[in-house]
Design a protein around this motif. Structure first.
Motif, mmCIF file in Angstrom:
data_model
loop_
_atom_site.group_PDB
_atom_site.id
_atom_site.type_symbol
_atom_site.label_atom_id
_atom_site.label_comp_id
_atom_site.label_asym_id
_atom_site.label_seq_id
_atom_site.Cartn_x
_atom_site.Cartn_y
_atom_site.Cartn_z
ATOM 1 N N VAL A 71 0.850 -1.191 0.000
ATOM 2 C CA VAL A 71 0.000 0.000 0.000
ATOM 3 C C VAL A 71 0.883 1.238 0.000
ATOM 4 C CG1 VAL A 71 -1.882 1.237 1.141
ATOM 5 C CG2 VAL A 71 -1.729 -1.261 1.331
ATOM 6 N N CYS A 72 0.534 2.203 -0.853
ATOM 7 C CA CYS A 72 1.211 3.500 -0.881
ATOM 8 C C CYS A 72 0.132 4.569 -0.760
ATOM 9 C CB CYS A 72 1.999 3.664 -2.174
ATOM 10 S SG CYS A 72 3.135 5.083 -2.157
ATOM 11 N N LYS A 73 0.313 5.487 0.175
ATOM 12 C CA LYS A 73 -0.746 6.449 0.498
ATOM 13 C C LYS A 73 -0.203 7.869 0.476
ATOM 14 C CE LYS A 73 -4.263 7.319 4.061
ATOM 15 N NZ LYS A 73 -4.812 6.863 5.359
ATOM 16 N N ALA A 74 -0.939 8.760 -0.195
ATOM 17 C CA ALA A 74 -0.648 10.197 -0.207
ATOM 18 C C ALA A 74 -1.888 10.903 0.323
ATOM 19 C CB ALA A 74 -0.294 10.673 -1.607
ATOM 20 N N GLU A 75 -1.779 11.492 1.490
ATOM 21 C CA GLU A 75 -2.943 11.983 2.224
ATOM 22 C C GLU A 75 -2.930 13.506 2.340
ATOM 23 O OE1 GLU A 75 -5.118 11.169 6.567
ATOM 24 O OE2 GLU A 75 -3.127 10.354 6.115
ATOM 25 N N GLY A 76 -4.104 14.119 2.121
ATOM 26 C CA GLY A 76 -4.280 15.552 2.345
ATOM 27 C C GLY A 76 -3.592 16.449 1.342
ATOM 28 N N HIS A 132 3.813 15.258 -7.041
ATOM 29 C CA HIS A 132 2.832 16.298 -6.726
ATOM 30 C C HIS A 132 3.323 17.619 -7.307
ATOM 31 C CE1 HIS A 132 0.346 19.021 -4.192
ATOM 32 N NE2 HIS A 132 -0.509 18.040 -4.294
ATOM 33 N N PRO A 133 2.402 18.477 -7.771
ATOM 34 C CA PRO A 133 2.836 19.751 -8.366
ATOM 35 C C PRO A 133 3.626 20.645 -7.425
ATOM 36 C CG PRO A 133 0.558 19.294 -8.953
ATOM 37 C CD PRO A 133 0.945 18.260 -7.938
ATOM 38 N N ASN A 158 -0.097 11.781 -7.600
ATOM 39 C CA ASN A 158 -0.025 10.617 -8.494
ATOM 40 C C ASN A 158 0.923 9.582 -7.899
ATOM 41 O OD1 ASN A 158 -1.740 11.728 -10.507
ATOM 42 N ND2 ASN A 158 -0.023 12.951 -11.284
ATOM 43 N N ILE A 159 0.526 8.314 -7.936
ATOM 44 C CA ILE A 159 1.310 7.230 -7.356
ATOM 45 C C ILE A 159 1.601 6.192 -8.432
ATOM 46 C CG2 ILE A 159 1.369 5.413 -5.601
ATOM 47 C CD1 ILE A 159 -0.518 7.074 -3.916
ATOM 48 N N TRP A 174 6.040 19.695 -5.559
ATOM 49 C CA TRP A 174 7.412 19.204 -5.452
ATOM 50 C C TRP A 174 8.113 19.324 -6.801
ATOM 51 C CZ3 TRP A 174 5.203 14.104 -3.136
ATOM 52 C CH2 TRP A 174 4.797 14.332 -1.812
ATOM 53 N N LYS A 175 9.376 19.618 -6.758
ATOM 54 C CA LYS A 175 10.174 19.635 -7.984
ATOM 55 C C LYS A 175 10.523 18.217 -8.421
ATOM 56 C CE LYS A 175 12.254 24.177 -7.181
ATOM 57 N NZ LYS A 175 13.530 24.928 -7.016
ATOM 58 N N ARG A 176 10.702 17.324 -7.443
ATOM 59 C CA ARG A 176 11.025 15.931 -7.747
ATOM 60 C C ARG A 176 10.034 15.017 -7.032
ATOM 61 N NH1 ARG A 176 17.639 15.754 -7.001
ATOM 62 N NH2 ARG A 176 18.148 17.326 -8.616
ATOM 63 N N GLU A 177 9.841 13.842 -7.595
ATOM 64 C CA GLU A 177 8.961 12.877 -6.968
ATOM 65 C C GLU A 177 9.644 12.245 -5.752
ATOM 66 O OE1 GLU A 177 8.228 10.017 -10.018
ATOM 67 O OE2 GLU A 177 10.137 8.996 -9.720
ATOM 68 N N LYS A 178 8.827 11.753 -4.835
ATOM 69 C CA LYS A 178 9.340 11.095 -3.629
ATOM 70 C C LYS A 178 9.131 9.591 -3.762
ATOM 71 C CE LYS A 178 8.798 14.938 -0.429
ATOM 72 N NZ LYS A 178 8.337 15.372 0.914
ATOM 73 N N ARG A 179 10.193 8.857 -3.483
ATOM 74 C CA ARG A 179 10.143 7.399 -3.603
ATOM 75 C C ARG A 179 10.228 6.782 -2.203
ATOM 76 N NH1 ARG A 179 10.295 4.147 -7.827
ATOM 77 N NH2 ARG A 179 10.690 5.944 -9.181
ATOM 78 N N ILE A 180 9.300 5.837 -1.931
ATOM 79 C CA ILE A 180 9.183 5.234 -0.603
ATOM 80 C C ILE A 180 9.231 3.719 -0.745
ATOM 81 C CG2 ILE A 180 7.819 5.152 1.530
ATOM 82 C CD1 ILE A 180 6.372 7.626 0.559
ATOM 83 N N THR A 181 9.917 3.061 0.199
ATOM 84 C CA THR A 181 9.987 1.599 0.233
ATOM 85 C C THR A 181 9.060 1.084 1.321
ATOM 86 O OG1 THR A 181 12.285 1.617 -0.531
ATOM 87 C CG2 THR A 181 11.495 -0.393 0.553
#
Length: 309
Positions: free
Chosen positions: A164-169, A218-219, A175-176, A221-228
């Motif tokens: 599960v990958c979650k982007a909240e609020g 996300h607009p 985008n995931i 951020w300049k770069r995307e965030k990668r999560i493990t």
């Protein structure tokens, strides 16, 4: 006849003198209409968005201060509040009083400065600038971007592993994406312009999930965030929800049964207590009034006195 001729002559003179005035009024009305239409055609509409907490500069003309006659900003906020900031003849007018102000660049260009922009600054900004030789009209729709809170985890379900990958609020929605192919499903929910996005990736048992990661863009951020994601040992969230639902149903049933038994018992107890407090009607001794008692005793005494006389 002479009088009639004079009246007709006066009326003719008046109509002839008013004719240029009517013509002038019509010309002015047509000119005003055409000018307003031209302004509406030249109006520039823009949609812009900024990160919350940043400093924003809005421009609506490329003419320098030397040619500028006046500048007016009318702001219509999303909460239906309106205010106005204007500058003309070296005088300024500010009804906003929230930190916004008019500034000039080193080259003499005018702009509206919004320090530390927040969601309360969102709305419709209408700017009109009049300068020597023309005017400019701009409508700027201002929005604020809010970055989401991100998290990721994995859990076991039957013979599968679900990531599960979650982007909240976030505002707007994030985008995931995953670096691994598989059965992917997404859930998107929103309230008051804020969005929460959850992405689920199903992996078969035995699949190597060591290098698995999700990327959140996300607009703001300049770069995307990668999560493990990390595996959470224990039961799956669906099983937790099922157990919780069973507990709630059992508790509700027990409470209903207890209320159904306790209420009649209390009513029975109250009725028995009321009966014990009220004495029976047969056990109550009737008390004779004192006056009747004295009268009866006196009559007995008089009758006994007559026997001895």
């Amino acid at each position: 006849m002479v009088v009639l001729d004079s009246e007709e002559s006066v009326r003719g003179l008046m109509s002839s003198s008013l004719a240029p005035v009517r013509d002038t009024m019509w010309i002015y009305a047509v000119f005003t209409f055409l000018l307003s239409e031209a302004w509406s055609l030249d109006r520039v509409v823009r949609n812009v968005s900024f990160n919350t907490g940043t400093e924003v500069n809005l421009t609506c003309s490329y003419e320098t201060r030397e040619k500028m006659l006046f500048v007016t900003w009318r702001i219509e906020f999303k909460n239906e509040r309106t205010c106005r900031i204007a500058f003309a003849d070296s005088r300024s007018d500010d009804s906003c009083r929230d930190g916004k102000s008019l500034w000039n660049t080193s080259g003499g260009l005018s702009y509206l400065r919004i320090p530390n922009i927040s969601e309360t600054d969102e709305g419709r900004y209408l700017c009109e600038s009049v300068y020597t030789g023309g005017n400019d009209q701009h409508v700027i729709h201002v929005a604020v971007r809010v970055p989401p809170r991100v998290s990721a985890w994995m859990y076991r379900e039957d013979n599968k592993v679900v990531a599960v990958c979650k982007a909240e609020g976030g505002k707007p929605a994030a985008n995931i994406s995953w670096n691994r192919s598989g059965n992917v499903s997404s859930v998107k929910s929103g309230s008051n312009g804020y969005f929460t996005v959850e992405s689920f990736l199903q992996l078969l048992e035995g699949t190597d999930a060591e290098n698995l990661s999700c990327a959140v863009s996300h607009p703001s951020w300049k770069r995307e965030k990668r999560i493990t994601p990390e595996l959470q040992e224990g039961y799956s969230p669906r099983l937790y929800a099922l157990v919780l639902g069973v507990i709630i149903v059992i508790s509700a049933g027990f409470l209903f049964f207890a209320l159904k038994k306790i209420i009649p018992f209390r009513r029975c107890r109250q009725s028995s207590t009321t009966q014990s407090k009220s004495p029976p009607a047969g056990d109550v001794e009737e008390v004779e009034p004192y006056a009747s008692y004295v009268q009866r005793v006196n009559s007995i005494y008089d009758s006994s006195a007559d026997l001895f006389t």
